[in-house]
Design a protein around this motif. Structure first.
Motif, PDB file in Angstrom:
ATOM      1  N   ILE A 118      52.781  35.122  36.936  1.00 54.27           N
ATOM      2  CA  ILE A 118      53.169  34.753  38.300  1.00 54.27           C
ATOM      3  C   ILE A 118      53.895  35.917  38.977  1.00 54.27           C
ATOM      4  CG2 ILE A 118      54.601  33.196  39.669  1.00 54.27           C
ATOM      5  CD1 ILE A 118      54.035  31.036  37.607  1.00 54.27           C
ATOM      6  N   GLY A 119      54.727  36.637  38.218  1.00 52.93           N
ATOM      7  CA  GLY A 119      55.427  37.779  38.801  1.00 52.93           C
ATOM      8  C   GLY A 119      54.464  38.840  39.286  1.00 52.93           C
ATOM      9  N   ILE A 120      53.503  39.239  38.435  1.00 57.60           N
ATOM     10  CA  ILE A 120      52.521  40.252  38.836  1.00 57.60           C
ATOM     11  C   ILE A 120      51.625  39.713  39.950  1.00 57.60           C
ATOM     12  CG2 ILE A 120      50.569  41.638  38.040  1.00 57.60           C
ATOM     13  CD1 ILE A 120      51.909  41.777  35.311  1.00 57.60           C
ATOM     14  N   ALA A 121      51.265  38.426  39.874  1.00 52.25           N
ATOM     15  CA  ALA A 121      50.441  37.817  40.921  1.00 52.25           C
ATOM     16  C   ALA A 121      51.164  37.849  42.266  1.00 52.25           C
ATOM     17  CB  ALA A 121      50.086  36.382  40.547  1.00 52.25           C
ATOM     18  N   SER A 122      52.478  37.686  42.248  1.00 48.12           N
ATOM     19  CA  SER A 122      53.245  37.745  43.494  1.00 48.12           C
ATOM     20  C   SER A 122      53.163  39.141  44.100  1.00 48.12           C
ATOM     21  CB  SER A 122      54.698  37.358  43.225  1.00 48.12           C
ATOM     22  OG  SER A 122      54.807  36.044  42.727  1.00 48.12           O
ATOM     23  N   GLY A 123      53.274  40.162  43.248  1.00 46.71           N
ATOM     24  CA  GLY A 123      53.115  41.529  43.751  1.00 46.71           C
ATOM     25  C   GLY A 123      51.731  41.762  44.301  1.00 46.71           C
ATOM     26  N   MET A 124      50.720  41.264  43.590  1.00 48.57           N
ATOM     27  CA  MET A 124      49.350  41.364  44.065  1.00 48.57           C
ATOM     28  C   MET A 124      49.193  40.658  45.413  1.00 48.57           C
ATOM     29  SD  MET A 124      45.937  41.747  43.636  1.00 48.57           S
ATOM     30  CE  MET A 124      44.485  40.906  44.292  1.00 48.57           C
ATOM     31  N   ALA A 125      49.828  39.495  45.565  1.00 48.40           N
ATOM     32  CA  ALA A 125      49.732  38.740  46.818  1.00 48.40           C
ATOM     33  C   ALA A 125      50.342  39.520  47.984  1.00 48.40           C
ATOM     34  CB  ALA A 125      50.424  37.393  46.665  1.00 48.40           C
ATOM     35  N   PRO A 136      43.236  37.324  39.771  1.00 44.59           N
ATOM     36  CA  PRO A 136      42.690  36.222  40.593  1.00 44.59           C
ATOM     37  C   PRO A 136      43.765  35.279  41.115  1.00 44.59           C
ATOM     38  CG  PRO A 136      42.187  35.886  38.257  1.00 44.59           C
ATOM     39  CD  PRO A 136      42.728  37.262  38.377  1.00 44.59           C
ATOM     40  N   VAL A 137      44.831  35.085  40.337  1.00 48.27           N
ATOM     41  CA  VAL A 137      45.935  34.240  40.824  1.00 48.27           C
ATOM     42  C   VAL A 137      46.575  34.888  42.051  1.00 48.27           C
ATOM     43  CG1 VAL A 137      48.154  33.189  40.241  1.00 48.27           C
ATOM     44  CG2 VAL A 137      46.351  33.345  38.512  1.00 48.27           C
ATOM     45  N   GLY A 138      46.802  36.212  41.973  1.00 47.24           N
ATOM     46  CA  GLY A 138      47.391  36.929  43.111  1.00 47.24           C
ATOM     47  C   GLY A 138      46.492  36.920  44.325  1.00 47.24           C
ATOM     48  N   ALA A 139      45.162  36.982  44.090  1.00 51.09           N
ATOM     49  CA  ALA A 139      44.227  36.932  45.217  1.00 51.09           C
ATOM     50  C   ALA A 139      44.340  35.605  45.958  1.00 51.09           C
ATOM     51  CB  ALA A 139      42.799  37.153  44.720  1.00 51.09           C
ATOM     52  N   GLY A 140      44.464  34.504  45.190  1.00 57.16           N
ATOM     53  CA  GLY A 140      44.625  33.197  45.836  1.00 57.16           C
ATOM     54  C   GLY A 140      45.930  33.092  46.607  1.00 57.16           C
ATOM     55  N   LEU A 141      47.027  33.566  45.997  1.00 64.01           N
ATOM     56  CA  LEU A 141      48.310  33.548  46.701  1.00 64.01           C
ATOM     57  C   LEU A 141      48.269  34.443  47.933  1.00 64.01           C
ATOM     58  CD1 LEU A 141      50.817  33.754  43.688  1.00 64.01           C
ATOM     59  CD2 LEU A 141      50.290  31.748  45.078  1.00 64.01           C
ATOM     60  N   GLY A 142      47.635  35.607  47.805  1.00 59.66           N
ATOM     61  CA  GLY A 142      47.561  36.539  48.928  1.00 59.66           C
ATOM     62  C   GLY A 142      46.789  35.981  50.095  1.00 59.66           C
ATOM     63  N   TYR A 143      45.761  35.173  49.808  1.00 59.76           N
ATOM     64  CA  TYR A 143      44.970  34.578  50.887  1.00 59.76           C
ATOM     65  C   TYR A 143      45.847  33.720  51.790  1.00 59.76           C
ATOM     66  CZ  TYR A 143      41.489  31.641  53.204  1.00 59.76           C
ATOM     67  OH  TYR A 143      40.753  30.977  54.150  1.00 59.76           O
ATOM     68  N   TYR A 144      46.654  32.857  51.197  1.00 58.14           N
ATOM     69  CA  TYR A 144      47.505  31.977  51.996  1.00 58.14           C
ATOM     70  C   TYR A 144      48.700  32.736  52.585  1.00 58.14           C
ATOM     71  CZ  TYR A 144      44.760  28.205  49.999  1.00 58.14           C
ATOM     72  OH  TYR A 144      43.721  27.377  49.649  1.00 58.14           O
ATOM     73  N   THR A 186      36.688  43.665  50.313  1.00 63.86           N
ATOM     74  CA  THR A 186      37.148  45.051  50.157  1.00 63.86           C
ATOM     75  C   THR A 186      38.668  45.116  50.112  1.00 63.86           C
ATOM     76  OG1 THR A 186      35.198  45.836  51.347  1.00 63.86           O
ATOM     77  CG2 THR A 186      37.035  47.365  51.131  1.00 63.86           C
ATOM     78  N   THR A 187      39.308  44.337  50.974  1.00 58.89           N
ATOM     79  CA  THR A 187      40.769  44.320  51.015  1.00 58.89           C
ATOM     80  C   THR A 187      41.349  43.882  49.682  1.00 58.89           C
ATOM     81  OG1 THR A 187      40.816  43.905  53.389  1.00 58.89           O
ATOM     82  CG2 THR A 187      42.756  43.264  52.133  1.00 58.89           C
ATOM     83  N   TYR A 188      40.791  42.810  49.121  1.00 59.67           N
ATOM     84  CA  TYR A 188      41.310  42.313  47.859  1.00 59.67           C
ATOM     85  C   TYR A 188      40.975  43.255  46.707  1.00 59.67           C
ATOM     86  CZ  TYR A 188      42.712  38.072  50.184  1.00 59.67           C
ATOM     87  OH  TYR A 188      43.344  37.189  51.018  1.00 59.67           O
ATOM     88  N   GLY A 189      39.843  43.950  46.824  1.00 61.74           N
ATOM     89  CA  GLY A 189      39.528  44.967  45.830  1.00 61.74           C
ATOM     90  C   GLY A 189      40.547  46.093  45.840  1.00 61.74           C
ATOM     91  N   GLN A 190      40.969  46.496  47.051  1.00 63.38           N
ATOM     92  CA  GLN A 190      41.985  47.543  47.158  1.00 63.38           C
ATOM     93  C   GLN A 190      43.322  47.075  46.591  1.00 63.38           C
ATOM     94  OE1 GLN A 190      41.885  48.287  51.364  1.00 63.38           O
ATOM     95  NE2 GLN A 190      40.189  49.730  51.229  1.00 63.38           N
ATOM     96  N   ALA A 191      43.677  45.812  46.863  1.00 64.65           N
ATOM     97  CA  ALA A 191      44.931  45.282  46.324  1.00 64.65           C
ATOM     98  C   ALA A 191      44.890  45.243  44.801  1.00 64.65           C
ATOM     99  CB  ALA A 191      45.200  43.891  46.891  1.00 64.65           C
TER     100      ALA A 191
END
Length: 787
Positions: A438-445, A719-727, A750-755
């Motif tokens: 969750i911590g890394i996913a938050s950074g990804m988001a 993938p968890v960070g991608a979902g959080l980042g979307y919202y 492309t944006t999520y690939g860069q993240a």
């Protein structure tokens, strides 16, 4: 110094890398808070001080033509504190370096003395001399764009007559903090100027001797603005008054206020997101640090230290890290705010703008940082303190790795011993792994959300200037003219297509909600400037009804099917009741579209247009511009490519540039989170990894056990960070959007690939740093029990 304080210093030095990483995450969140609250305070205080010092009017009342004697009648209204009449008019400035004539607004100054309202700030030169109709002041920012200075000569067309003027000074005014050409929303100093000259000279140019066409009023303290507006409208009604309006609806002030409110909304919504991510990370880090020192806690209790003394010791550790990060964030926020304040000085024409600190932001940032850091330690200390010293000093029972649990026996046999160790830790300690994920996913988001915002700005530009507006040039007329003028435009060599438009100034009302703007009349199926739905499909304008932009519909709290009141502020000034037919997606401004024929019928002025959109042959552009300049009814030209460039400058060099600072902060936090995850894993397993080295594992195999865990956690977090980042993108996009421009949050692979690359890059760098420390570790020291 007490023994516990000595231990505190040793612990800080031992975990200095991790402490710095944690402090950096805290610093970024606090930096964002201090920077943005400081910008809001600076803009608000500077705006208010500027308005007060140069006496910006509270009420503006345009009128067709009213006798000067009416000023005394207006001054007798009880709620009026001061009155200033003046003459204003549109002008075209001829510059030898410009193919197109530049639009300008001419404003009168009293022949003697300063104006009672809307004074000017002289930046260079002197004021025009009394009775000198050939002397003018020029807006400082416009003069700078064209390298004009006092002593230069300026040629301009006023009321159809070309005249030559001497520039005697340069000035700024609180009335023109945000300057746009008529019919445009984006400021461009090169394409719009303001000319001030003495009242007698300007009155002669516009046939206003002994009369005025605008009156400014100051509102007495404690008086009702609505009552004053009604009284002024009644007094000016017989003279062609087009509706008095308050300072809130004055164009420049409205945009400045919207920017401040948008920045304030971002301050409320965005920094807490960054601080929340930092708080969650701190919870994980501090709780694991305390859990790892279980034996040390038991030893301290055995030596007679009370729970409170031990708790205070760990609170000092937390306080040192959190306070250090918060302090660094405060200093960084001051530096970042001072750096960005220059952009706002350029964007808004403030003569001075000093970065003001908001003490509350320091208190909030430091308090939130310490409380969030304390939460993790207190939660774990509560369980550790419940143990007796003898139990606490004994290491917890190791996990049972005799069974593979969910990992099948056949699958386990396919893996080597280091790989099985990685999988056992992942499956036997799911809580800790979930926290890291969750911590890394938050950074990804955070990274994904900021990259989405960057893409949203690009989408806003592309949709506005390529999909909605497909013209090359927009021509505006001095007044509503016959639609037969369109045939004159089409006959010009090089004009490929012309499409009519009519803009009508109105006040839109729905119940208690109102908006001062305009109705835009277009052909039923326009091609050059269109209304689009959510799927970007063109909306065919109905024969009866209005199509509102999404933003305007939200402002008015109105939906399709409801009835909208439009109080027209020109011509016969009818009061229209128009059904809302649909809403359109617009990313620039907040327009309201109607069928051109329906709008003209409602105005009882058939066959009238106020402008036209043109597509032209670029090879004939100069000849077309020259021909349009010679047409007496043409008030101005707007070239789409120039408007696009101005919009880009506003987003990249003006208020929109703050997104880059937020992006840097998001990336720093992302790296800090990933690095902390790696450091935590190393701190927890240093003794185990040293044991593996002693029993014969190579450096690479020991590192694989550690870094394999980090790799799996990072890959699962993506993938968890991608979902959080979307919202999260929708939240941050709403914070950036204003009434002037709206930033969409659009999913772009492309944006999520860069993240993801940002997170993977941070993981690789963090892994390399941790492996370097692991290779350098002293095996004997790592196997010792710390005292």
């Amino acid at each position: 110094m007490s023994p516990l304080d000595h231990k505190l210093l040793r612990d800080l030095w031992r975990m200095k890398g991790q402490a710095i990483a944690i402090g950096a995450v805290i610093a970024m969140g606090v930096l964002m808070l201090v920077m943005m609250t400081g910008l809001v305070a600076s803009l608000t205080e500077t705006r208010d001080a500027y308005y007060d010092r140069y006496r910006l009017a509270d009420v503006f009342a345009p009128v067709a033509r009213a006798p000067e004697r009416l000023a005394a009648q207006l001054a007798e209204i009880p709620s009026v504190s001061s009155v200033q009449t003046r003459v204003v008019g549109r002008a075209l400035i001829d510059l030898p370096t410009q193919v197109l004539p530049v639009q300008a607004q001419a404003v009168s100054l009293p022949d003697r003395g300063p104006p009672a309202l809307n004074d000017v700030f002289l930046t260079d030169g002197r004021m025009p001399a009394s009775g000198r109709a050939d002397e003018v002041l020029l807006l400082n920012s416009f003069a700078a764009e064209h390298e004009l200075r006092p002593g230069d000569t300026l040629r301009a067309t006023m009321n159809g007559s070309r005249r030559s003027f001497d520039i005697v000074g340069l000035a700024q005014s609180p009335e023109f903090l945000y300057t746009t050409a008529p019919g445009e929303l984006v400021p461009d100093d090169a394409r719009f100027g303001v000319i001030w000259m003495v009242r007698s000279g300007l009155a002669a140019a516009y046939d206003m001797e002994g009369a005025f066409n605008e009156v400014l009023l100051g509102l007495a303290r404690g008086s009702s603005e609505e009552a004053l507006l009604d009284a002024v409208d009644r007094a000016l009604e017989s003279y062609g008054g087009t509706g008095a309006y308050g300072l809130a609806d004055q164009l420049s002030n409205a945009f400045v206020t919207q920017e401040i409110e948008g920045l304030e909304a971002s301050t409320v919504g965005v920094p807490p997101i960054f601080l929340a991510v930092a708080a969650f990370l701190l919870y994980i880090v501090i709780s694991r640090v305390v859990q790892a020192e279980r034996e040390e806690i038991g030893l301290m209790k055995a030596f007679g230290y009370t729970d409170i003394e031990v708790g205070t010791h760990y609170f000092k550790l937390i306080l040192a890290i959190a306070a250090g990060g918060a302090l660094a964030g405060c200093l960084g926020g001051i530096a970042a705010g001072r750096g960005l304040i220059g952009l706002y000085t350029e964007y808004f024409k403030f003569p001075f703008l000093v970065f003001q600190l908001d003490p509350a932001s320091f208190a909030i940032g430091i308090t939130v940082s310490i409380l969030s850091a304390s939460a993790g330690g207190i939660f774990v200390l509560r369980r550790v303190f419940a143990l007796t010293p003898a139990v606490a000093m004994r290491a917890p029972a190791p996990p049972n790795f005799s069974r593979t649990g969910r990992i099948g026996q056949s699958f386990s046999q396919l893996l080597d011993q280091p790989s099985r160790m990685v999988l056992r830790r992942l499956t036997r300690q799911p809580g800790r792994m979930a926290g890291s994920i969750i911590g890394i996913a938050s950074g990804m988001a955070l990274s994904a959300a900021m990259l989405t915002i960057y893409a949203g700005f690009d989408r806003s530009i592309d949709q506005t200037f390529s999909i909605v507006d497909r013209s090359d040039v927009m021509v505006s007329f001095t007044h509503a003219v016959s639609d037969k003028t369109l045939f004159e435009l089409v006959r010009l060599p090089g004009v490929e297509r012309a499409e009519p438009v009519r803009n009508v100034s109105v006040v839109l009302r729905n119940g208690l909600e109102s908006h001062r703007g305009g109705l835009i009349g277009l052909p039923p199926a326009p091609e050059l400037n269109r209304a689009l739905d959510d799927t970007l499909a063109p909306i065919e304008l109905p024969d009866r009804g209005v199509v509102l932009s999404d933003v305007l519909a939200e402002i008015l709290d109105i939906s399709p099917g409801d009835t909208l009141i439009a109080e027209v502020r020109e011509g016969r000034q009818p009061r229209l009741e128009i059904p809302v037919a649909a809403t359109a997606q617009t990313l620039l401004g907040s327009p309201a579209y109607m069928s051109l024929d329906a709008l003209n019928r409602a105005m009882r002025e058939p066959g009238r247009i106020s402008g036209a959109y043109l597509t032209i042959d670029e090879a004939e552009a100069e000849a077309i511009y020259a021909a349009l300049q010679d047409m007496p009814t043409v008030a101005g030209l707007s070239v789409k490519s120039q408007a696009r460039d101005a919009f880009l400058r506003m987003l990249n060099e003006g208020a929109g540039a703050i997104r880059y600072a937020m992006g840097v902060i998001a990336f720093v936090i992302t790296f800090g989170i990933v690095y902390n995850a790696a450091r935590i894993a190393l701190a927890e397993r240093a003794r185990d990894l040293a044991s593996l080295r002693v029993i014969g594992f190579t450096k690479g195999e020991a590192a694989f056990v550690l870094l394999g865990e980090l790799a799996v956690v990072t890959l699962v977090a993506l993938p968890v960070g991608a979902g959080l980042g979307y919202y999260l993108s929708f939240v941050i996009a709403a914070g950036f959007s204003t009434e002037l421009y709206q930033i969409p949050a659009v999913f772009d692979p492309t944006t999520y690939g860069q993240a993801m690359l940002v997170v993977l890059g941070a993981a690789l760098v963090s892994g390399w740093l941790v492996k370097r420390d692991l290779d350098r570790s002293d095996l004997i020291e790592a196997l010792k029990t710390r005292d």
